[in-house]
Design a protein around this motif. Structure first.
Motif, short mmCIF file in Angstrom:
data_model
loop_
_atom_site.label_atom_id
_atom_site.label_comp_id
_atom_site.label_asym_id
_atom_site.label_seq_id
_atom_site.Cartn_x
_atom_site.Cartn_y
_atom_site.Cartn_z
N ALA A 1 9.45 -7.89 -13.03
CA ALA A 1 8.45 -7.02 -13.48
C ALA A 1 7.15 -7.87 -13.18
O ALA A 1 6.08 -7.03 -12.79
CB ALA A 1 8.15 -6.92 -15.01
N GLN A 2 7.08 -8.98 -13.07
CA GLN A 2 5.93 -9.87 -12.84
C GLN A 2 5.53 -9.67 -11.25
O GLN A 2 4.29 -9.23 -10.93
CB GLN A 2 6.06 -11.30 -12.92
N LEU A 3 6.59 -9.54 -10.46
CA LEU A 3 6.31 -9.27 -9.03
C LEU A 3 5.94 -7.72 -8.74
O LEU A 3 5.16 -7.51 -7.94
CB LEU A 3 7.68 -9.37 -8.36
N LEU A 4 6.52 -6.90 -9.72
CA LEU A 4 5.92 -5.66 -9.55
C LEU A 4 4.64 -5.34 -9.93
O LEU A 4 3.75 -4.38 -9.30
CB LEU A 4 7.11 -4.52 -10.22
N ARG A 5 4.14 -6.08 -11.01
CA ARG A 5 2.82 -5.73 -11.44
C ARG A 5 1.73 -6.35 -10.45
O ARG A 5 0.95 -6.17 -10.22
CB ARG A 5 2.87 -6.54 -12.68
N VAL A 6 2.28 -7.53 -9.84
CA VAL A 6 1.46 -8.17 -8.43
C VAL A 6 1.48 -6.96 -7.54
O VAL A 6 0.18 -6.86 -6.69
CB VAL A 6 2.18 -9.39 -8.03
N GLU A 7 2.71 -6.19 -7.15
CA GLU A 7 2.50 -5.35 -6.17
C GLU A 7 1.66 -4.27 -6.39
O GLU A 7 1.01 -3.74 -5.70
CB GLU A 7 4.01 -4.82 -5.71
N LEU A 8 1.57 -3.75 -7.89
CA LEU A 8 0.58 -2.75 -8.19
C LEU A 8 -0.62 -3.14 -7.93
O LEU A 8 -1.48 -2.42 -7.60
CB LEU A 8 1.05 -2.50 -9.78
N ASP A 9 -1.06 -4.42 -8.44
CA ASP A 9 -2.50 -4.77 -8.18
C ASP A 9 -2.75 -4.71 -6.60
O ASP A 9 -4.09 -4.48 -6.24
CB ASP A 9 -2.43 -6.42 -8.80
N LEU A 10 -1.81 -5.10 -5.79
CA LEU A 10 -2.01 -5.10 -4.34
C LEU A 10 -2.28 -3.85 -3.79
O LEU A 10 -3.21 -3.63 -2.68
CB LEU A 10 -0.77 -5.57 -3.42
N VAL A 11 -1.66 -2.77 -4.52
CA VAL A 11 -1.75 -1.33 -4.24
C VAL A 11 -3.34 -1.04 -4.58
O VAL A 11 -4.05 -0.34 -3.76
CB VAL A 11 -0.86 -0.30 -4.99
N ASN B 1 -9.09 0.12 -2.75
CA ASN B 1 -10.53 -0.26 -2.59
C ASN B 1 -10.86 -0.42 -1.33
O ASN B 1 -12.07 0.00 -0.96
CB ASN B 1 -10.46 -1.48 -3.68
N ALA B 2 -9.95 -1.08 -0.47
CA ALA B 2 -10.55 -1.27 0.77
C ALA B 2 -10.34 -0.12 1.79
O ALA B 2 -11.47 0.01 2.74
CB ALA B 2 -9.31 -2.38 1.65
N LEU B 3 -9.54 0.74 1.52
CA LEU B 3 -9.74 2.14 2.12
C LEU B 3 -10.81 2.92 1.87
O LEU B 3 -11.42 3.50 2.59
CB LEU B 3 -8.35 2.74 1.77
N LEU B 4 -10.95 2.90 0.63
CA LEU B 4 -12.36 3.56 -0.01
C LEU B 4 -13.47 3.14 0.76
O LEU B 4 -14.69 3.56 0.83
CB LEU B 4 -12.36 3.70 -1.34
N ASP B 5 -13.66 1.69 0.67
CA ASP B 5 -14.67 1.03 1.35
C ASP B 5 -14.88 1.70 3.03
O ASP B 5 -16.01 1.84 3.32
CB ASP B 5 -14.60 -0.43 1.52
N LEU B 6 -13.63 1.59 3.63
CA LEU B 6 -13.71 2.17 5.00
C LEU B 6 -14.31 3.45 5.09
O LEU B 6 -15.05 3.81 5.99
CB LEU B 6 -12.35 2.09 5.45
N HIS B 7 -14.04 4.36 4.01
CA HIS B 7 -14.23 5.76 4.06
C HIS B 7 -16.18 6.06 3.93
O HIS B 7 -16.70 6.36 4.40
CB HIS B 7 -13.59 6.44 3.23
N ARG B 8 -16.18 4.88 2.81
CA ARG B 8 -17.63 4.86 2.32
C ARG B 8 -18.65 4.52 3.54
O ARG B 8 -19.79 5.20 3.62
CB ARG B 8 -17.77 3.97 1.15
N VAL C 1 -13.58 5.80 8.32
CA VAL C 1 -12.23 6.76 8.39
C VAL C 1 -12.83 7.93 7.82
O VAL C 1 -13.68 8.12 6.93
CB VAL C 1 -11.66 5.96 7.20
N ASP C 2 -12.17 9.13 8.46
CA ASP C 2 -12.48 10.37 8.14
C ASP C 2 -11.54 10.91 6.98
O ASP C 2 -10.64 10.22 6.54
CB ASP C 2 -12.42 11.44 9.40
N ASP C 3 -11.82 12.13 6.43
CA ASP C 3 -11.28 12.49 5.11
C ASP C 3 -9.94 12.84 5.40
O ASP C 3 -9.06 12.51 4.38
CB ASP C 3 -12.21 13.97 4.89
N ALA C 4 -9.37 13.22 6.59
CA ALA C 4 -8.01 13.33 6.75
C ALA C 4 -7.26 12.35 6.88
O ALA C 4 -6.21 12.15 5.87
CB ALA C 4 -7.86 14.23 8.13
N VAL C 5 -7.70 11.12 7.19
CA VAL C 5 -6.87 9.90 7.41
C VAL C 5 -6.90 9.38 5.86
O VAL C 5 -5.94 8.86 5.27
CB VAL C 5 -7.46 8.74 8.45
N LEU C 6 -8.13 9.58 5.21
CA LEU C 6 -8.12 9.09 3.88
C LEU C 6 -7.38 9.69 2.99
O LEU C 6 -6.57 9.05 2.16
CB LEU C 6 -9.70 9.14 3.19
N HIS C 7 -7.03 10.96 3.04
CA HIS C 7 -6.29 11.76 2.09
C HIS C 7 -4.59 11.28 2.32
O HIS C 7 -3.96 11.15 1.49
CB HIS C 7 -6.41 13.16 2.20
#
Length: 526
Positions: free
Chosen positions: A475-485, A490-497, A501-507
């Motif tokens: 469960a600890q590993l899964l929580r780490v993976e969830l944080d990494l998601v 956030n990194a993807l949203l920064d690229l779009h901002r 990155v265009d809207d199609a790739v973002l979605h």
């Protein structure tokens, strides 16, 4: 009230239902009870409460709710408990009808026998919507839930037959046992046949629809169509919808694509939530029509209570007596001779107590002709009985279950981790022995896949064999993976901002992250 005003009124009801459901969760009271009282408050305070056609209520709101309940019914437990379900559907409904009629007539000798039996037939079958709304909140043995939900789903035929016979007798129509039996058989056979055909039609159509939204629309349309077709042919619309839902629920794993299954589940959950909430609010709103009658006839309340209170007591006691005397006691005696597992006393007591009535009973009462003898008393008594069963029985189920220490039965099948390890192991076996089932891929990529599936098998096997400590590590590993998601999102949203990155790739990428997040959250669930 104009159509636009009615639409705005409906939107306000949905908003109010959402707020009341949130409040019910915060104060740990069944939402059905809070919604019911909310509807009563609106009926008492509101001056312009729209009247609802009971036939429209059944035809528009009930089919999706019944389809959803049947779709998620545990078929194996339903099939194993079929004998008990039949006993409740045929025996308990008839016994309750007679008990209510005798009790009401004993306290109200002036009320015609036909009116007494009509009231008994109206309130005798428990309601599928009420049962589902109350029972889904409590951890009960799977077979008990299957029996209670199965009974409430299929008891329409017996209750409707007794109702039609009583109404015919009161209106001086001729009905014999032969015609009554023919009516009962027609209700069941036509309803089940139409449901089977509609279910098979959906199983043929859905795999051929590439667009998931079309598939979702088809499931809703078929819920209403199966009800309407069976009703038009003289069968039970409720049985038709239930049969259609059972067929689709049994075959869903082969018929539904993954995309359709995920999108349909979310859509249906949202729609069922709204309809479920509206059902209980509309039950409360029915108080408005009763109050209008009371204003014209002030003695109705006292006369109604003389009918409603004995009817409520008889309906509750009759079900308890039937379950304990006809289902639990003979089962215990047979278990001593055959060694087969029987219902425990705790299970039988909850089965007898969980007989909530709901919108079907109210709609049947409101559908009585204006000239029917004692109609106002029957409508008032039905409303009081629904309130009593939902509030008293539904509200006390949780304390009763805790007092009886009733818990789901011990697992005799694979645990979730064991089943997951076995399933991943099948894929690993194919990877280790590539052939015609998989396309040829370079060795390094195949080794990477083998390593990934070995890790999945190993993690689930360890979680199954070593228990809580290994599960917590995982469960600890899964929580780490969830944080990494979250970091990835956030990194993807920064690229779009920043316009990189265009809207199609973002979605598209965000959808992949959503599925990954859903997978991790699901794995972290207890």
């Amino acid at each position: 009230m104009t159509n636009v005003e009615f639409f705005h009124y409906l939107l306000l009801l949905i908003c109010g239902a959402s707020a009341l459901t949130w409040l019910a969760e915060r104060i740990a009271i069944p939402p059905a009870v809070v919604l019911l009282f909310g509807g009563c408050v609106i009926a008492l305070a509101g001056r312009r409460v729209p009247q609802t056609d009971p036939a429209l209520l059944l035809a528009a709101i009930m089919p999706p709710l019944l389809m959803s309940s049947a779709f998620y019914t545990a078929w194996k437990e339903f099939r194993d408990g079929l004998g008990t379900i039949v006993s409740l559907v045929l025996g308990a409904v008839t016994f309750t009808t007679v008990a209510v009629a005798l009790t009401v007539h004993a306290f109200n000798p002036a009320l015609p026998w036909a009116a007494c039996f009509t009231l008994g037939a109206i309130v005798s079958p428990p309601d599928a919507v009420a049962a589902k709304a109350i029972l889904q909140r409590y951890p009960l043995p799977a077979r008990l839930v299957a029996v209670l939900e199965g009974e409430s789903l299929v008891n329409d035929a017996s209750g409707l037959l007794l109702y039609q016979m009583a109404v015919s007798a009161a209106l001086a129509a001729t009905i014999t046992w032969r015609s009554g039996t023919a009516l009962f058989v027609t209700l069941m056979l036509v309803g089940v046949a139409v449901g089977l055909l509609c279910g098979q039609a959906m199983c043929w159509v859905l795999p051929r629809l590439r667009e998931p939204m079309l598939g979702i629309v088809v499931t809703f349309v078929m819920a209403w169509a199966s009800y309407g077709i069976a009703d038009a042919l003289g069968g039970s619309g409720v049985l038709s919808v239930v049969t259609c839902g059972l067929v689709l629920g049994i075959r869903q794993h082969r018929v539904f694509s993954a995309d359709l299954r995920i999108k349909a589940k979310g859509t249906w959950q949202a729609v069922v939530f709204v309809l479920d909430a509206l059902v209980f609010i509309m039950i409360g709103l029915a108080l408005h029509e009763i109050l209008v009658r009371v204003n014209h006839e002030s003695a109705l309340v006292l006369a109604g209570l003389r009918v409603a209170l004995p009817a409520t007591a008889a309906a509750i006691v009759a079900r308890l007596v039937w379950v304990l005397a006809v289902i639990w006691l003979p089962g215990r005696l047979r278990a001593r001779r055959t060694g087969r597992p029987a219902w425990s006393f705790a299970e039988a007591l909850v089965m007898g107590w969980a007989g909530m009535r709901g919108v079907v009973s109210l709609a049947a009462a409101l559908a009585l002709p204006e000239s029917f003898p004692g109609r106002d008393l029957i409508v008032f008594s039905t409303f009081v009985l629904i309130i009593a069963t939902l509030v008293v029985q539904g509200g006390s189920l949780a304390p009763l279950i805790r007092w009886l220490r009733l818990r789901p039965a011990a697992r005799h099948t694979m645990s979730e981790h064991e089943a997951r390890a076995h399933s991943f192991g099948a894929a690993l076996a194919v990877l280790n022995a590539p052939g015609k089932r998989l396309p040829q891929i370079p060795g390094d990529k195949r080794e990477r896949l083998i390593a990934e599936y070995r890790a999945r098998v190993s993690a689930n096997q360890d979680a199954h064999l070593t228990g809580a400590p290994r599960i917590e590590d995982r469960a600890q590993l899964l929580r780490v993976e969830l944080d990494l998601v979250g970091v990835t999102r956030n990194a993807l949203l920064d690229l779009h901002r920043h316009g990189r990155v265009d809207d199609a790739v973002l979605h598209r990428l965000e959808s992949e992250l959503d599925f990954e997040e859903m997978r991790l959250v699901r794995l972290l669930e207890p």
